[in-house]
Structure formats: C-alpha cells, structure tokens
Design an enzyme around this catalytic site. Sequence first.
Site, PDB file in Angstrom:
ATOM      1  NE  ARG A 251      -4.746  42.740-113.297  1.00 34.71           N
ATOM      2  CZ  ARG A 251      -4.040  42.992-114.402  1.00 34.71           C
ATOM      3  NH1 ARG A 251      -4.510  42.607-115.582  1.00 34.71           N
ATOM      4  NH2 ARG A 251      -2.867  43.603-114.346  1.00 34.71           N
TER       5      ARG A 251
ATOM      6  CE  LYS B  71      -6.566  30.964-101.816  1.00 33.98           C
ATOM      7  NZ  LYS B  71      -7.641  31.108-102.809  1.00 33.98           N
TER       8      LYS B  71
ATOM      9  CD  GLU C 173      -8.594  27.220-101.472  1.00 36.37           C
ATOM     10  OE1 GLU C 173      -7.802  28.172-101.585  1.00 36.37           O
ATOM     11  OE2 GLU C 173      -9.623  27.121-102.140  1.00 36.37           O
TER      12      GLU C 173
ATOM     13  CE  LYS D  37     -11.452  29.294-100.052  1.00 32.83           C
ATOM     14  NZ  LYS D  37     -11.432  30.707-100.437  1.00 32.83           N
TER      15      LYS D  37
HETATM   16  P1  13P Z   1     -14.257  29.793-105.476  1.00 34.06           P
HETATM   17  O1  13P Z   1     -15.244  30.119-104.398  1.00 34.06           O
HETATM   18  O2  13P Z   1     -14.525  30.490-106.757  1.00 34.06           O
HETATM   19  O3  13P Z   1     -14.029  28.316-105.611  1.00 34.06           O
HETATM   20  O4  13P Z   1     -12.857  30.380-105.016  1.00 34.06           O
HETATM   21  C1  13P Z   1     -12.454  30.255-103.719  1.00 34.06           C
HETATM   22  C2  13P Z   1     -10.988  30.238-103.640  1.00 34.06           C
HETATM   23  O5  13P Z   1     -10.396  30.942-102.864  1.00 34.06           O
HETATM   24  C3  13P Z   1     -10.271  29.295-104.511  1.00 34.06           C
HETATM   25  O6  13P Z   1      -8.928  29.266-104.165  1.00 34.06           O
END
Ligand code: 13P
Length: 332
Positions: free
Chosen positions: A45, A136, A178, A220
């Site tokens: 990772r 986030k 988000e 987002k």
């Molecule tokens: P993806 O662009 O793969 O959808 O991931 C963005 C993300 O931060 C999802 O939480």
Amino acid sequence: MLDLTDIAQSLVAHGKGILAADESGDTADNKRLKPHGIEPSEENRRKFRDLLLATPGVEQYLTGVILYDETLHQSDDAGTPFAKSLSNKGIIPGIKVDEGLEPFPESPDETITKGLLGLPERLAEYKKTYDTGFTKWRAAIKIDGTRLPTAQAIHENAKRLAMYALEVQKAGMVPMVEPEMLLDGNHSRMRAKEVLTDVIGMLMQVMEEQAVDMSAIILKTSMVLSGKDSGHTDTPEEVAADTMSVLMDTVPIEVPGIVFLSGGQSPDQATTNLAAIAKLAKEMNAPWPLTFSYARALQEDALATWAGKDENIPAAREVFLERLKKVSAALT
Ligand code: 13P
C-alpha cells in the site's frame, strides 16, 4: 497565514485538480492491489502511494491529495513523510476523516456515515502533526427506482456532513463535503438528476441552518449519469447539461469550488464528461470553479501498468502523468 477561503480557492486553482488517494486499507487491498495481482500488505500500500505521489511533475496538475490515515504515517522511498513531501511540492495534503458506512437503522438498505465520535481530537492531531489543509467526509446515496433514497436517509446524511463540516472549520481546515450518488442500478439519467437535486439541495440547506461557513467548503459531487445497468450511455453534452442544471439550482454562489468524483466511469469517460461540463460552465458563467477529485479514473491505468513490479514503475508513472495531463486539459 492563509484563511480557510484562501485554502479552498487554492484547491480549485484553474487548470489543476485533486487526487483522491484515500482508500481505506481494505479498499486499497481488495479494489486496487488484488485486481492487478498485487499482494495486499502495508508495504505494497505504501508503494502504491509512492508510485503516484512521488511521480516527478505531479505538481503541474495537482493542487491537493486526499490521503488515508495509514498513509500519513508512512514515508516515500526517499524517507520523507508523504504529507511533508507533498507540501514541499506546493500540494496541499488532505485527510479522509469519516470512518466508513453503516446501515441506516430506519432504512437498512441505505447507509449513513460514521466518524463523528472523537472527531475534534483526531482533527487537532492531523492539523498539528501533519499540517493537513483540508479533510473529506463521504456519504453514499443509493438509487433504487423511486424507493431509494428515502428522504430520511438524505436528511440524516446531510446532518452528519454539516456537523462534520462545522468541526473541521473550527479545527482550522477546509471541509470537503461529499454526498456521493452511486452509479449502481438501472435508473435513468432523469432520475439521477432528480435525486442529486434533492441530495445537494438538502445538504446546502442543512449546512446553512447549522451556520457552516459556506465560503470555506468544497463540494465534491457525482456527475448526473444513467445507472450503470440501465443499458444507456449518456453523451458528454447530456451529462454536462443535467449536471450543470442541478448545480446552478442548488449551490450558493459563495461556495468557493466544486469537484467531481469519477464514481466508476472509465478514465476516458471521466475525462470527456469533465471537458463537456467545464465548457458548459464557462458558457453559463458558473459562479464557482469546477475541477476533478478522482481516484479510480486517475489511478486505474497506472496500477495496471505497474502490476506490483519495481521495473514497471517508470512506465506506470508516465501513464499516470499522461492521464493527469488529459484530465487537466479537459478543464481549459
Ligand atoms: P472515485 O473517483 O474513484 O469515484 O473516488 C473518488 C472518491 O474520493 C470517492 O470517495
């Protein structure tokens, strides 16, 4: 010292975007490494993150990177902690602070997001030790015909996002909020448009009621797309028209920026759809900058090229840079 609005504006600086590299250990293992035949381990990772973050030149395309807790404790191949090596390149390190999804008791086919417990302490530690500039929190909204999402799940997720955003602003960082609308399902693009309008509309209303500083957040969002099992492929112009219509109807002008997730679109789709959105936003004189905050669409080709082999790293980095260049070019 930069204020929060300055940080938010730097994150959406014209022509650049954000890399989401904040997969939890399980997601990194099962959805990134294993599909490419790479043995899941902490070291692999770390190498996966080093592959992306230590690619020379990424600062031409990236304003920020969203990291996961484990990565903050790790260092690149040169021995520099990842957060520090990003800051050294002028890229703002961010941190995912939600703790994943759990079933919503009132509607167990839906989820709510965990992580409010102990959040202020974790935020203080991230800021003090790693100088993270933003954070986030992801909610996941599932569509199933007209049955889901329920108004209660939309509301509960909005409340949690608002509580999170307040805490993050108090801690001196910019909250990225988000509410991801999932691509799974056979719904139409019209249904996705209706759901995204409800979800973002509710989120903005609850954040305003809770006195979140709307000039110091980043939204987002998903794009408006037909469900992946709908058998329908939307044109970029259709995606752009419906996505911009939702955003213009729901997002206050003081929000400093909006970023998109790729959500399971192919890298090329995520690039052409973004280009159409950016073009339309310019024509409509949209009040906020728009850019990408992709995980899968930026990483997929690079991971396939790397396949866990050290000798493939230079080629994988070239592929990664090439994708960043294309996605950034979509913004102009
Ligand atoms: P993806 O662009 O793969 O959808 O991931 C963005 C993300 O931060 C999802 O939480």
